[in-house]
Scaffold this motif. Structure first.
Motif, PDB file in Angstrom:
ATOM      1  N   VAL A   6       0.862  -1.183   0.000  1.00  0.00           N
ATOM      2  CA  VAL A   6       0.000   0.000   0.000  1.00  0.00           C
ATOM      3  C   VAL A   6       0.898   1.233   0.000  1.00  0.00           C
ATOM      4  O   VAL A   6       1.977   1.227   0.597  1.00  0.00           O
ATOM      5  N   ARG A   7       0.457   2.264  -0.682  1.00  0.00           N
ATOM      6  CA  ARG A   7       1.189   3.531  -0.678  1.00  0.00           C
ATOM      7  C   ARG A   7       0.528   4.456   0.328  1.00  0.00           C
ATOM      8  O   ARG A   7      -0.683   4.655   0.309  1.00  0.00           O
ATOM      9  N   ASP A   8       1.346   4.999   1.219  1.00  0.00           N
ATOM     10  CA  ASP A   8       0.861   5.920   2.242  1.00  0.00           C
ATOM     11  C   ASP A   8       1.602   7.243   2.071  1.00  0.00           C
ATOM     12  O   ASP A   8       2.686   7.425   2.630  1.00  0.00           O
ATOM     13  N   GLY A   9       1.030   8.124   1.272  1.00  0.00           N
ATOM     14  CA  GLY A   9       1.716   9.392   1.011  1.00  0.00           C
ATOM     15  C   GLY A   9       3.003   9.152   0.270  1.00  0.00           C
ATOM     16  O   GLY A   9       3.025   8.584  -0.812  1.00  0.00           O
ATOM     17  N   ARG A  10       4.122   9.527   0.894  1.00  0.00           N
ATOM     18  CA  ARG A  10       5.429   9.371   0.249  1.00  0.00           C
ATOM     19  C   ARG A  10       6.072   8.025   0.520  1.00  0.00           C
ATOM     20  O   ARG A  10       7.107   7.718  -0.037  1.00  0.00           O
ATOM     21  N   ASP A  11       5.486   7.231   1.409  1.00  0.00           N
ATOM     22  CA  ASP A  11       6.099   5.962   1.777  1.00  0.00           C
ATOM     23  C   ASP A  11       5.312   4.794   1.197  1.00  0.00           C
ATOM     24  O   ASP A  11       4.132   4.917   0.885  1.00  0.00           O
ATOM     25  N   ASP A  12       5.977   3.668   1.040  1.00  0.00           N
ATOM     26  CA  ASP A  12       5.361   2.434   0.573  1.00  0.00           C
ATOM     27  C   ASP A  12       5.558   1.376   1.638  1.00  0.00           C
ATOM     28  O   ASP A  12       6.671   1.184   2.125  1.00  0.00           O
ATOM     29  N   LEU A  13       4.479   0.712   1.998  1.00  0.00           N
ATOM     30  CA  LEU A  13       4.550  -0.331   3.012  1.00  0.00           C
ATOM     31  C   LEU A  13       4.131  -1.652   2.411  1.00  0.00           C
ATOM     32  O   LEU A  13       3.392  -1.678   1.424  1.00  0.00           O
ATOM     33  N   GLY A  14       4.569  -2.721   3.047  1.00  0.00           N
ATOM     34  CA  GLY A  14       4.162  -4.035   2.589  1.00  0.00           C
ATOM     35  C   GLY A  14       4.485  -5.091   3.605  1.00  0.00           C
ATOM     36  O   GLY A  14       5.316  -4.891   4.489  1.00  0.00           O
ATOM     37  N   THR A  15       3.807  -6.211   3.480  1.00  0.00           N
ATOM     38  CA  THR A  15       4.056  -7.354   4.350  1.00  0.00           C
ATOM     39  C   THR A  15       3.666  -8.629   3.632  1.00  0.00           C
ATOM     40  O   THR A  15       2.885  -8.604   2.674  1.00  0.00           O
ATOM     41  N   THR A  16       4.204  -9.728   4.115  1.00  0.00           N
ATOM     42  CA  THR A  16       3.787 -11.033   3.641  1.00  0.00           C
ATOM     43  C   THR A  16       2.580 -11.453   4.463  1.00  0.00           C
ATOM     44  O   THR A  16       2.617 -11.378   5.690  1.00  0.00           O
ATOM     45  N   VAL A  17       1.518 -11.838   3.798  1.00  0.00           N
ATOM     46  CA  VAL A  17       0.335 -12.334   4.512  1.00  0.00           C
ATOM     47  C   VAL A  17       0.110 -13.795   4.136  1.00  0.00           C
ATOM     48  O   VAL A  17       0.296 -14.188   2.987  1.00  0.00           O
ATOM     49  N   THR A  18      -0.255 -14.578   5.121  1.00  0.00           N
ATOM     50  CA  THR A  18      -0.528 -15.989   4.873  1.00  0.00           C
ATOM     51  C   THR A  18      -2.023 -16.256   4.875  1.00  0.00           C
ATOM     52  O   THR A  18      -2.461 -17.329   4.500  1.00  0.00           O
ATOM     53  N   SER A  19      -2.796 -15.256   5.303  1.00  0.00           N
ATOM     54  CA  SER A  19      -4.246 -15.403   5.331  1.00  0.00           C
ATOM     55  C   SER A  19      -4.844 -14.520   4.244  1.00  0.00           C
ATOM     56  O   SER A  19      -5.009 -13.312   4.413  1.00  0.00           O
ATOM     57  N   PHE A  20      -5.132 -15.135   3.093  1.00  0.00           N
ATOM     58  CA  PHE A  20      -5.646 -14.418   1.939  1.00  0.00           C
ATOM     59  C   PHE A  20      -6.502 -15.388   1.142  1.00  0.00           C
ATOM     60  O   PHE A  20      -6.087 -16.518   0.889  1.00  0.00           O
ATOM     61  N   ALA A  52      -2.282  -6.891  -3.897  1.00  0.00           N
ATOM     62  CA  ALA A  52      -1.927  -8.208  -3.366  1.00  0.00           C
ATOM     63  C   ALA A  52      -1.280  -9.001  -4.496  1.00  0.00           C
ATOM     64  O   ALA A  52      -1.894  -9.184  -5.547  1.00  0.00           O
ATOM     65  N   THR A  53      -0.062  -9.441  -4.271  1.00  0.00           N
ATOM     66  CA  THR A  53       0.655 -10.234  -5.264  1.00  0.00           C
ATOM     67  C   THR A  53       0.792 -11.662  -4.757  1.00  0.00           C
ATOM     68  O   THR A  53       1.373 -11.893  -3.697  1.00  0.00           O
ATOM     69  N   VAL A  54       0.234 -12.609  -5.501  1.00  0.00           N
ATOM     70  CA  VAL A  54       0.341 -14.024  -5.160  1.00  0.00           C
ATOM     71  C   VAL A  54       1.715 -14.482  -5.646  1.00  0.00           C
ATOM     72  O   VAL A  54       2.006 -14.426  -6.842  1.00  0.00           O
ATOM     73  N   LEU A  55       2.557 -14.909  -4.701  1.00  0.00           N
ATOM     74  CA  LEU A  55       3.941 -15.229  -5.029  1.00  0.00           C
ATOM     75  C   LEU A  55       4.098 -16.597  -5.674  1.00  0.00           C
ATOM     76  O   LEU A  55       3.368 -17.539  -5.378  1.00  0.00           O
TER      77      LEU A  55
END
Length: 143
Positions: A6-20, A52-55
């Motif tokens: 997700v993009r939050d203003g000037r920053d980009d955040l992300g995480t690995t999720v196992t529940s999707f 959401a990117t499925v790896l």
């Protein structure tokens, strides 16, 4: 496994999720579980569009980078990997996965120590056929 960004203003955040998972075909909807106490959950409560990117099976290192405690910005995590910004979500989308979905949150549900973000799929950024998914079960990657 899925990398959520997700993009939050000037920053980009992300995480690995196992529940999707998929929750509806009409309209197409998915749900992603994120730890309620995390900064990412706080951002997702403010920013309704995300990706959401499925790896793919060969992206174990990428999954690990996005799962690491105290990880830096998603921009730094993807600096050496193919990626682009999604036109609908403005989120960073790693290349080389099985599929990348751009989503818009329609509802959030508190569930134990996680928040479930129920989202409509706005677009399938890409879909790759013929690859195996990256699967993690009981804290181990499936082969």
């Amino acid at each position: 496994m899925v990398v959520l960004t997700v993009r939050d203003g000037r920053d980009d955040l992300g995480t690995t999720v196992t529940s999707f998972m998929s929750v509806s075909l009409e309209p197409p909807m998915v749900v992603a579980g994120v730890a309620s106490a995390s900064y990412l959950a706080e951002v997702l409560r403010r920013r309704d569009r995300w990706a959401a990117t499925v790896l793919a099976a060969g992206q174990r290192a990428l999954a690990g980078r996005f799962a690491a405690e105290g990880r830096p910005s998603a921009r730094l995590l993807l600096a050496a990997a193919p990626h682009h910004r999604g036109p609908r979500s403005d989120a960073l989308i790693p290349g080389g996965g099985l599929a990348a979905l751009e989503c818009e949150t329609r509802q959030s549900v508190e569930a134990g120590d996680h928040t479930l973000f129920v989202a409509e799929v706005l677009a399938a950024d890409y879909v790759t056929r013929g690859e195996r998914p990256l699967i993690r079960v009981n804290r181990r990657y499936a082969t």
